[in-house]
Design a protein around this motif. Structure first.
Motif, short mmCIF file in Angstrom:
data_model
loop_
_atom_site.label_atom_id
_atom_site.label_comp_id
_atom_site.label_asym_id
_atom_site.label_seq_id
_atom_site.Cartn_x
_atom_site.Cartn_y
_atom_site.Cartn_z
N ARG A 56 -0.05 -2.75 1.81
CA ARG A 56 -0.30 -1.31 1.90
C ARG A 56 -0.21 -0.74 3.30
NH1 ARG A 56 0.13 0.75 -3.28
NH2 ARG A 56 -0.93 -0.63 -4.73
N ASN A 57 0.58 -1.33 4.17
CA ASN A 57 0.80 -0.76 5.51
C ASN A 57 1.91 0.29 5.42
OD1 ASN A 57 -1.11 -2.39 6.85
ND2 ASN A 57 0.31 -4.10 6.72
N ASP A 60 2.32 4.98 9.62
CA ASP A 60 2.07 4.59 11.00
C ASP A 60 2.83 5.53 11.93
OD1 ASP A 60 1.26 3.08 13.23
OD2 ASP A 60 3.03 1.80 13.13
N ASP A 91 -4.53 5.65 10.57
CA ASP A 91 -3.27 4.92 10.64
C ASP A 91 -3.45 3.55 9.99
OD1 ASP A 91 -1.10 3.19 11.77
OD2 ASP A 91 -0.64 5.00 12.93
N ASP A 92 -2.51 3.15 9.13
CA ASP A 92 -2.63 1.88 8.43
C ASP A 92 -2.58 0.68 9.37
OD1 ASP A 92 -2.90 3.11 6.01
OD2 ASP A 92 -0.78 2.93 5.46
N GLN A 93 -2.05 0.86 10.58
CA GLN A 93 -1.99 -0.23 11.55
C GLN A 93 -3.17 -0.23 12.52
OE1 GLN A 93 0.05 -2.64 11.40
NE2 GLN A 93 1.77 -1.94 10.18
#
Length: 284
Positions: A56-57, A60, A91-93
């Protein structure tokens, strides 16, 4: 992570413009192997939506340093991605791995042999290599190599594109079963095609790459994994002298060898389908 190319291997360059908009000719080293030496560099601010990276990244905002050129026998492409550039908690990261590096030098067989090895639409041959490096996470890091045969091929409308067939060796893969082994192959191609020029010299370009990985039987033995993976980036970019702005539609299938729509890895994977990329580039 994107690759503007060439790619490939997804940054606009003087070299790419000249190669892709001029008639395709066989490599000519009659005046020495350094007669066409060049270097280019861009810094890109990128934003991804619906990225199909595993776990699920999907979203970004990141900074990318992209570079390449030619020096003698070496034809180079590479980039460094620095994730979560805005330190955004959504942010997914955020709080995860921060860096991804791709280095893709090719070594000209024509230049090394001093011979014209062109055959039909194939204008130059290479030993092609790619190295992908991801920084360490909870399960380790990524360090994989590809090596094989590369070429520049003349294609109607596109001009010259890169076309490579390489074998995959895995040094590190977050603790996966394919570490320290040869596992799979990759067919890759990249293109840069200016197709409309404005009166002031600015232009529109269709640029992108396609990487198809297959035959990764060792990793595919794991539940929820696949032996094949596809990434196909299609970018439409407006180029000025020092800047470029663009949108890329990227199509995925089983990204990073994770089978789409399974939860065998503990997370319901969403690794197939379209992703969207927005970019502002500064050219040095």
């Amino acid at each position: 992570m994107t690759k503007t190319t060439t790619s490939k291997w997804l940054g606009a360059t003087f070299l790419a413009t000249m190669v892709c908009s001029s008639p395709a000719l066989a490599a000519d080293y009659s005046d020495g192997i350094h007669e066409d030496d060049n270097l280019w560099l861009t810094f890109n601010l990128m934003h991804s939506e619906d990225n199909r990276l595993p776990f699920r990244n999907a979203q970004d905002t990141y900074v990318e340093m992209e570079f390449g050129g030619r020096s003698g026998i070496v034809d180079l492409y590479g980039y460094v991605d620095m994730f979560d550039a805005l330190d955004d908690g959504s942010d997914d990261q955020n709080g995860g791995d921060n860096v991804f590096i791709k280095l893709a030098p090719r070594f000209s067989l024509d230049a090394m042999s001093g011979r014209d090895l062109s055959v039909g639409p194939v204008k130059e041959w290479y030993i092609a290599t790619v190295t992908n490096i991801g920084d360490n996470g909870p399960s380790g890091g990524l360090w994989e190599h590809y090596v094989g045969l590369g070429s520049d091929v003349a294609v109607p409308w596109f001009g010259e594109i890169g076309l490579n067939l390489t074998a995959r060796y895995v040094r590190e893969n977050y603790g996966g079963p394919d570490e320290n082994s040869w596992d799979g192959f990759m067919v890759s191609t990249d293109w840069f095609k200016p197709f409309y020029t404005f009166g002031n010299g600015d232009f529109l370009a269709y640029q992108g790459y396609l990487d198809y990985k297959f035959g990764a039987d060792t990793v595919a033995d794991q539940a929820g994994r696949s032996s094949n993976s596809l990434e196909w980036f299609n970018g439409l970019y407006y180029h000025a002298d020092r800047f470029a702005i663009g949108y890329g539609l990227k199509l995925y299938n089983n990204m990073a060898f994770y089978r789409d729509d399974t939860d065998a890895s503990g997370v319901r994977q969403d690794t197939s389908g379209p992703g969207h990329y927005f970019s502002i580039n500064y050219k040095f």
